[in-house]
Design a protein around this motif. Structure first.
Motif, short mmCIF file in Angstrom:
data_model
loop_
_atom_site.label_atom_id
_atom_site.label_comp_id
_atom_site.label_asym_id
_atom_site.label_seq_id
_atom_site.Cartn_x
_atom_site.Cartn_y
_atom_site.Cartn_z
N ASP A 53 0.80 -1.22 0.00
CA ASP A 53 0.00 0.00 0.00
C ASP A 53 0.84 1.28 0.00
OD1 ASP A 53 -2.25 -1.55 0.02
OD2 ASP A 53 -2.61 -1.38 2.17
N TRP A 54 2.16 1.14 0.07
CA TRP A 54 3.00 2.32 -0.04
C TRP A 54 2.81 2.95 -1.42
CZ3 TRP A 54 6.35 4.44 3.64
CH2 TRP A 54 6.49 3.70 4.83
N PRO A 59 7.73 -1.83 -3.38
CA PRO A 59 8.18 -1.50 -2.03
C PRO A 59 9.68 -1.23 -1.96
CG PRO A 59 6.84 -3.50 -2.04
CD PRO A 59 7.16 -3.19 -3.47
N CYS A 82 8.17 8.44 9.14
CA CYS A 82 7.11 7.44 9.34
C CYS A 82 7.36 6.67 10.63
CB CYS A 82 7.06 6.49 8.15
SG CYS A 82 5.92 5.11 8.36
N ASP A 85 5.17 3.76 11.38
CA ASP A 85 3.80 4.17 11.74
C ASP A 85 3.61 4.15 13.25
OD1 ASP A 85 1.30 5.17 11.19
OD2 ASP A 85 0.38 3.21 10.92
N ARG A 407 -0.67 10.34 -2.61
CA ARG A 407 0.28 9.37 -3.14
C ARG A 407 1.38 10.08 -3.94
NH1 ARG A 407 -1.08 3.98 -3.04
NH2 ARG A 407 0.21 3.57 -4.88
N HIS A 410 3.68 11.88 -1.40
CA HIS A 410 4.49 10.91 -0.67
C HIS A 410 5.65 10.40 -1.53
CE1 HIS A 410 1.23 9.64 2.48
NE2 HIS A 410 1.23 10.93 2.22
N LEU A 419 10.84 10.09 4.08
CA LEU A 419 9.82 9.04 4.16
C LEU A 419 8.78 9.44 5.20
CD1 LEU A 419 9.21 6.09 3.13
CD2 LEU A 419 10.26 5.32 5.28
N PRO A 422 2.57 5.96 4.94
CA PRO A 422 1.92 5.71 3.65
C PRO A 422 0.40 5.79 3.67
CG PRO A 422 2.54 3.63 4.64
CD PRO A 422 3.06 4.72 5.55
#
Length: 454
Positions: A53-54, A59, A82, A85, A407, A410, A419, A422
């Protein structure tokens, strides 16, 4: 007629995103080769499905991480905002935690019995977060499941109240949303058979009349909430919102569960402690053991006594709570080191000072291009939101979410060495983050906005 998304021309956005995707892909041949060679063993090519999902075309593969920097297998260094997360909120491999993990690895990794580190970790949990009776889990999802079971057990009530757009991990009981004024099960859940909406109720964040009306039904065991909504486009509580919620819960005989897995970034001890909010149960995960998988849930002393009475009187059998590897000595070694030596007032002072600098810099960049965006901050957590603000509830947060723009931003930031998270526009400051890293992020963000709005 020109079509705009978050103030950006759609054609311009598409060309920008394509250019950034090409730049990323052509610069990482080692990553592409390694993925092609090794991804076949995994479902969807990655160990966890959300790693797809990044916003990158494929990836990143991490070679190493230390402090607030990540290095990928193509040799690119990235300033990491990040931080897993929130999992590495206090930086990658804080030295006290790394030493504790190495030391414990020589003395056993799991043995289903407590240790001296466990006893000290319990004391530190209370010192940091308040007077609770603790239990250990591996993830905050597991901790929330246990808290929900306890709430239903001691109250004898079936329902859990959550706020629309909430996030509490992979807890099936609260995978619900609002459809008009009706609570329904969220769409898209894989293999879901039971209907969570039968035992849950959803209201909007900051909507006190709706909450009071739901509690008046007398069937709500607990309100499960983050003190600040963080799942999508951060939403702050109105003044006195939580004071009124606390009063309403007391009047209705409903428990209040604070999930501070994300809002631990708000300050030392979390948002509730810092703002004088009394919780009946407290859930914390992700970052508390410095990156080692660990979570904790605690009961206020009076609730712990109520649960002890319930537990003593129930029919013998499996409680439905607990997993074999939770509460292992590796967790406690890391937990003790992180709570005692890393999660300190000095660390938070540093984090909040740089977060304020980041907030101001992002706001300046947004204002410079007259974007219809805003910035919100809680402690060490900062987000840019691609819509005007402030936001007041989950519906407004979802409407403000702008995937195509986010997106592109990012990915462009990755290409410029920064970074961020995401799944939303979240940036975290750790004790290891440097002023120069914050300034690099501000400069990169400003450059990206100049390109998008030119």
């Amino acid at each position: 007629m020109t079509t705009l998304i978050a103030g950006i021309e759609t054609d311009h956005l598409r060309h920008f995103a394509t250019r950034e995707a090409t730049r990323f892909a052509t610069s990482r041949p080692n990553t592409q080769h390694a993925l092609n060679m090794g991804e076949g063993a995994f479902l969807a090519g990655v160990p966890m499905h959300w790693m797809r999902d990044w916003p990158m075309p494929f990836p990143l593969l991490v070679e190493s991480a230390k402090g607030a920097r990540i290095t990928d297998v193509d040799g690119f260094g990235l300033d990491d905002f990040c931080l897993g997360d929130t999992g590495s909120l206090f930086g990658h491999s804080p030295e006290p935690v790394a030493k504790a993990v190495a030391r414990q690895a020589k003395s056993g990794l799991t043995y289903m019995l407590p240790s001296l580190d466990a006893l000290e970790a319990g004391r530190l949990l209370t010192k940091r977060f308040g007077n609770f009776r603790w239990q250990i889990a591996t993830t905050a999802s597991d901790a929330n499941r246990c808290a929900i079971r306890v709430a239903r057990a001691v109250t004898g009530r079936p329902k859990i109240l959550v706020f629309n757009g909430c996030y509490h991990g992979t807890v099936e009981d609260v995978m619900v949303t609002l459809e008009g004024d009706k609570t329904v099960t969220r769409a898209g859940m894989v293999g879901q058979v039971a209907d969570p909406a039968a035992h849950a109720v959803v209201v909007e964040f900051n909507d006190l009349p709706a909450l009071q009306a739901a509690l008046a039904e007398g069937d709500v065991a607990a309100v499960l909430a983050e003190p600040v909504m963080t799942n999508c486009c951060m939403v702050l509580p109105d003044p006195n919102f939580w004071r009124t919620v606390r009063t309403a819960c007391d009047a209705a005989g409903t428990l209040l569960i604070m999930d501070e897995t994300h809002t631990v970034s708000s300050g030392l001890g979390g948002w509730a402690k810092g703002n004088g909010l009394r919780a009946d149960m407290f859930v914390i995960g992700k970052s508390i053991a410095g990156g080692v998988a660990c979570a904790a849930w605690g009961l206020a002393p009076d609730l712990a006594r109520r649960f002890a009475d319930y537990d003593a009187g129930r029919v013998p059998g499996h409680s439905g709570m607990g997993t074999t590897l939770s509460g292992n000595p590796l967790q406690f070694a890391a937990l003790r080191a992180n709570l005692g030596e890393v999660m300190t007032r000095k660390s938070y002072d540093h984090m909040e000072k740089l977060a304020a600098r980041l907030e101001a810099g992002l706001t300046t960049a947004i204002n410079a291009v007259r974007a219809p965006w805003h910035v919100v901050r809680v402690g060490a957590r900062v987000e840019f939101i691609c819509a005007p603000g402030p936001l007041r509830n989950g519906t407004e947060a979802m409407e403000a979410h702008c995937p195509a723009v986010e997106r592109a931003v990012h990915l462009a930031l990755v290409n410029r060495g920064c970074l961020i998270a995401p799944f939303h526009n979240m940036m975290l400051i750790s004790p290891a983050t440097k002023k120069r890293q914050v300034d690099r992020l501000i400069a990169a963000f400003s450059e990206v906005l100049d390109s998008l709005f030119s």
